[in-house]
Design a protein around this motif. Structure first.
Motif, PDB file in Angstrom:
ATOM      1  N   ASP A  45       0.803  -1.088  -0.084  1.00 47.05           N
ATOM      2  CA  ASP A  45       0.153   0.088   0.204  1.00 47.05           C
ATOM      3  C   ASP A  45       0.810   1.226  -0.103  1.00 47.05           C
ATOM      4  O   ASP A  45       0.581   2.229  -0.731  1.00 47.05           O
ATOM      5  N   ALA A  46       1.854   1.392   0.876  1.00 48.45           N
ATOM      6  CA  ALA A  46       2.795   2.344   0.860  1.00 48.45           C
ATOM      7  C   ALA A  46       3.478   2.640  -0.399  1.00 48.45           C
ATOM      8  O   ALA A  46       3.796   3.783  -0.803  1.00 48.45           O
ATOM      9  N   ALA A  47       3.995   1.490  -0.947  1.00 44.44           N
ATOM     10  CA  ALA A  47       4.704   1.639  -2.116  1.00 44.44           C
ATOM     11  C   ALA A  47       3.774   2.134  -3.482  1.00 44.44           C
ATOM     12  O   ALA A  47       4.204   2.752  -4.445  1.00 44.44           O
ATOM     13  N   VAL A  48       2.607   1.758  -3.401  1.00 43.59           N
ATOM     14  CA  VAL A  48       1.693   2.097  -4.508  1.00 43.59           C
ATOM     15  C   VAL A  48       1.656   3.912  -4.249  1.00 43.59           C
ATOM     16  O   VAL A  48       1.459   4.540  -5.349  1.00 43.59           O
ATOM     17  N   SER A  49       1.387   4.265  -3.039  1.00 43.39           N
ATOM     18  CA  SER A  49       1.586   5.742  -2.747  1.00 43.39           C
ATOM     19  C   SER A  49       2.708   6.308  -3.338  1.00 43.39           C
ATOM     20  O   SER A  49       2.586   7.287  -4.099  1.00 43.39           O
ATOM     21  N   ARG A  50       3.731   5.596  -3.133  1.00 45.06           N
ATOM     22  CA  ARG A  50       5.042   6.364  -3.789  1.00 45.06           C
ATOM     23  C   ARG A  50       5.336   6.212  -5.040  1.00 45.06           C
ATOM     24  O   ARG A  50       5.761   7.177  -5.807  1.00 45.06           O
ATOM     25  N   ALA A  51       4.650   5.000  -5.786  1.00 40.31           N
ATOM     26  CA  ALA A  51       4.697   4.889  -7.098  1.00 40.31           C
ATOM     27  C   ALA A  51       3.719   5.916  -7.620  1.00 40.31           C
ATOM     28  O   ALA A  51       4.070   6.835  -8.779  1.00 40.31           O
ATOM     29  N   SER A  94      15.024  -1.365  -6.656  1.00 42.29           N
ATOM     30  CA  SER A  94      14.716  -0.201  -5.805  1.00 42.29           C
ATOM     31  C   SER A  94      14.034   0.752  -6.518  1.00 42.29           C
ATOM     32  O   SER A  94      14.561   1.849  -6.551  1.00 42.29           O
ATOM     33  N   PRO A  95      12.544   0.606  -6.620  1.00 39.29           N
ATOM     34  CA  PRO A  95      11.829   1.269  -7.041  1.00 39.29           C
ATOM     35  C   PRO A  95      11.341   2.670  -6.377  1.00 39.29           C
ATOM     36  O   PRO A  95      11.640   2.902  -5.317  1.00 39.29           O
ATOM     37  N   TRP A  96      10.937   3.515  -7.255  1.00 45.19           N
ATOM     38  CA  TRP A  96      10.286   5.013  -6.724  1.00 45.19           C
ATOM     39  C   TRP A  96      11.282   5.683  -5.831  1.00 45.19           C
ATOM     40  O   TRP A  96      10.974   6.554  -5.099  1.00 45.19           O
ATOM     41  N   GLU A  97      12.561   5.673  -6.190  1.00 49.28           N
ATOM     42  CA  GLU A  97      13.465   6.512  -5.536  1.00 49.28           C
ATOM     43  C   GLU A  97      13.057   7.870  -6.010  1.00 49.28           C
ATOM     44  O   GLU A  97      12.819   8.504  -6.925  1.00 49.28           O
ATOM     45  N   GLY A  98      13.323   8.873  -4.930  1.00 54.24           N
ATOM     46  CA  GLY A  98      12.531  10.280  -5.271  1.00 54.24           C
ATOM     47  C   GLY A  98      11.297  10.696  -4.762  1.00 54.24           C
ATOM     48  O   GLY A  98      10.898  11.992  -4.645  1.00 54.24           O
ATOM     49  N   ALA A  99      10.613   9.621  -4.452  1.00 58.80           N
ATOM     50  CA  ALA A  99       9.055   9.713  -4.145  1.00 58.80           C
ATOM     51  C   ALA A  99       8.925  10.533  -2.718  1.00 58.80           C
ATOM     52  O   ALA A  99       8.055  11.158  -2.518  1.00 58.80           O
ATOM     53  N   ASP A 100       9.979  10.396  -1.761  1.00 63.23           N
ATOM     54  CA  ASP A 100       9.893  11.121  -0.483  1.00 63.23           C
ATOM     55  C   ASP A 100       9.810  12.568  -0.695  1.00 63.23           C
ATOM     56  O   ASP A 100       9.335  13.333   0.191  1.00 63.23           O
ATOM     57  N   ALA A 101      10.389  13.165  -1.680  1.00 65.40           N
ATOM     58  CA  ALA A 101      10.456  14.630  -2.111  1.00 65.40           C
ATOM     59  C   ALA A 101       9.021  14.886  -2.660  1.00 65.40           C
ATOM     60  O   ALA A 101       8.965  16.380  -2.760  1.00 65.40           O
ATOM     61  N   LEU A 102       8.347  14.057  -3.078  1.00 65.32           N
ATOM     62  CA  LEU A 102       6.901  14.575  -3.703  1.00 65.32           C
ATOM     63  C   LEU A 102       5.629  14.292  -2.822  1.00 65.32           C
ATOM     64  O   LEU A 102       5.798  13.482  -2.075  1.00 65.32           O
TER      65      LEU A 102
END
Length: 496
Positions: free
Chosen positions: A23-29, A125-133
């Protein structure tokens, strides 16, 4: 996902995620995709290998209210270009670590950069950079709205696109779950391409998500990949096409692996021979559930409690009480029960049209909405038995190939005069692709000197963007084609 947050949701060779992680990864994606510009109603081509990242991508696209445009990893640049223009799609999601084939696709579509945004995902290691979005809110989408575009093997040179709404597709998934034995705590092995309709919904990935079964992604359906994963993860269910099942049955090292955890194997995509079907229970100890269906709609299963004769000799019963079946002759007149005829179907999850294909729709649907499947079947006492195909289409191990698509690619070779492509019987694949090639006059005396050898022509087809599964298995360099009495190419004679 709230019902079992700490349970294992999915595993691949890189990662294992819980339902809460997923669920968290889908949000990051969704944040990464939205940051790239994906929004409500956008078409997004997804061409990813079997992986947890594939699952995250699909659900992220849906969360944004965008429309997945499914593509197989084996598709070439010609198909991707078609999807981009025909869907249309402004975004293309693929792997950041491509194999040779996908690397060629990426290079070949680089010139679309002005109209199609390429988003590459590192599956490890997908969705790097998501934390800043910022994490976008889930879009509100009516259930009768277009959910995605699925693929159909076609006879028009490129795959037809099948429009599926959320409500009709989820009906199909839920109906499949009801007639199969997939339940919470089970382990589903995804060995066929994840974006196949069979893999997604029969009951497939979405069925596993519905009931809370764990998903294990395999790189491919080869026995050397499948058997260790079954033993390691205690797999309870898997879906295979007949060639993959036969390869597993005949694999000499099979007894070295404990496969006793498997309860059910679903086999579909092409007709399974009765001889192979009879081997499943004695040799593997698994319950065979035959699946006959099409991405366009109608799905049939052999019941789990059916007699062994029904399981091995038929392709099942319609899964929904609302599925309508007609078996007709070439004039659309119903044939007597038990007689072979053309299968027509209509029902709650069968499409009413192909996407943006009026000419194809005119010949594929009757005036009262029945879909012409192209299958020749016998319908007897509620069961369907597939006899053959009416459509000019090759079924190679479950992949549907239009001969015209292969012919068109080979005809671009500068020393090829004409091409005729047919399907020929094969014990393992069901059909192989055989191409007959006539050289141009200046190459006719010595075709090999002009690059007209089977090996070089297969390489040419791959580099020209043809799907890997559509590259001819057999190529004959000939001086002429056999003709019918009216001067047409006799493909029947070429098939032997």
């Amino acid at each position: 996902m709230d019902s079992w947050p700490t349970g294992t949701a999915a595993t691949d060779r890189h990662r294992t995620v819980t339902w809460s992680d997923l669920d968290a990864a889908v949000s990051r994606a969704a944040a990464v995709l939205a940051g790239a510009g994906v929004g409500r109603g956008d078409g997004v081509i997804i061409q990813l290998p079997n992986s947890v990242a594939y699952l995250e991508t699909v659900f992220a696209v849906w969360r944004l209210g965008a429309i997945p445009v499914f593509s197989l990893p084996a598709h070439g640049s010609a198909e991707i270009r078609h999807f981009a223009s025909h869907a249309p799609a402004r975004f293309y999601v693929s792997t950041a670590t491509p194999n040779r084939h996908l690397a060629r696709v990426h290079r070949d579509i680089a010139d679309l950069a002005g109209t199609v945004t390429m988003i590459l995902v590192d599956e490890a290691s997908p969705w790097e950079g998501a934390d800043a979005l910022p994490v976008p809110d889930a879009a509100s989408v009516p259930s009768d709205e277009l959910a995605f575009l699925q693929l159909s093997g076609g006879t028009t040179g490129v795959p037809k696109q099948i429009p599926k709404t959320h409500d009709d597709y989820l009906y199909s998934v839920r109906a499949s779950v009801e007639v199969c034995d997939l339940r919470h705590g089970d382990v589903l092995l995804v060995a066929l391409p994840a974006s196949h309709n069979f893999t997604m919904s029969s009951p497939g990935i979405l069925g596993a998500v519905q009931v809370g079964a764990s998903i294990v992604f395999a790189a491919d359906p080869m026995p050397t990949e499948v058997l260790p994963l079954i033993a390691e993860h205690g797999v309870t269910h898997l879906a295979l096409v007949p060639p993959a099942l036969i390869s597993l049955l005949n694999f000499p090292g099979r007894d070295a692996y404990d496969v006793s955890s498997v309860r059910t194997v679903w086999v579909g995509g092409a007709k399974l021979s009765e001889a192979a079907a009879r081997r499943v229970r004695p040799e593997l100890g698994w319950t065979l559930q035959q699946v006959f269906g099409m991405a366009e709609g109608l799905v049939n299963y052999t019941p789990l409690d059916a007699s062994i004769e029904e399981i091995v000799s038929t392709q099942g019963r319609p899964m929904s009480p609302w599925d309508e079946i007609r078996v007709v002759d070439d004039e659309d007149v119903d044939v007597p029960e038990g007689e072979p005829g053309n299968l027509l179907t209509r029902g709650p999850y069968t499409i009413r049209r192909y996407h943006r294909a009026p000419e194809v729709n005119a010949r594929s649907f009757t005036e009262d909405g029945f879909y012409r499947t192209g299958d020749i079947v016998v319908f007897r006492e509620g069961t369907l038995t597939v006899v053959g195909r009416a459509k000019d289409q090759i079924n190679r191990g479950g992949e549907k190939i239009a001969p015209e698509a292969v012919e068109n690619i080979l005809l671009t070779h500068d020393t090829v005069h004409d091409v005729s492509v047919v399907g020929v019987p094969d014990e393992v694949l069901g059909e192989k692709i055989r191409a007959f090639v006539i050289p141009r006059k200046d190459a006719a005396s010595d075709p090999a000197a002009h690059g007209l050898t089977p090996t070089k022509l297969r390489k040419f087809a791959r580099e020209a963007g043809l799907s890997s599964f559509a590259v001819p298995d057999l190529i004959d360099i000939v001086a002429e084609f056999p003709l019918t009495g009216v001067g047409k190419v006799s493909k029947k004679a070429q098939q032997g």
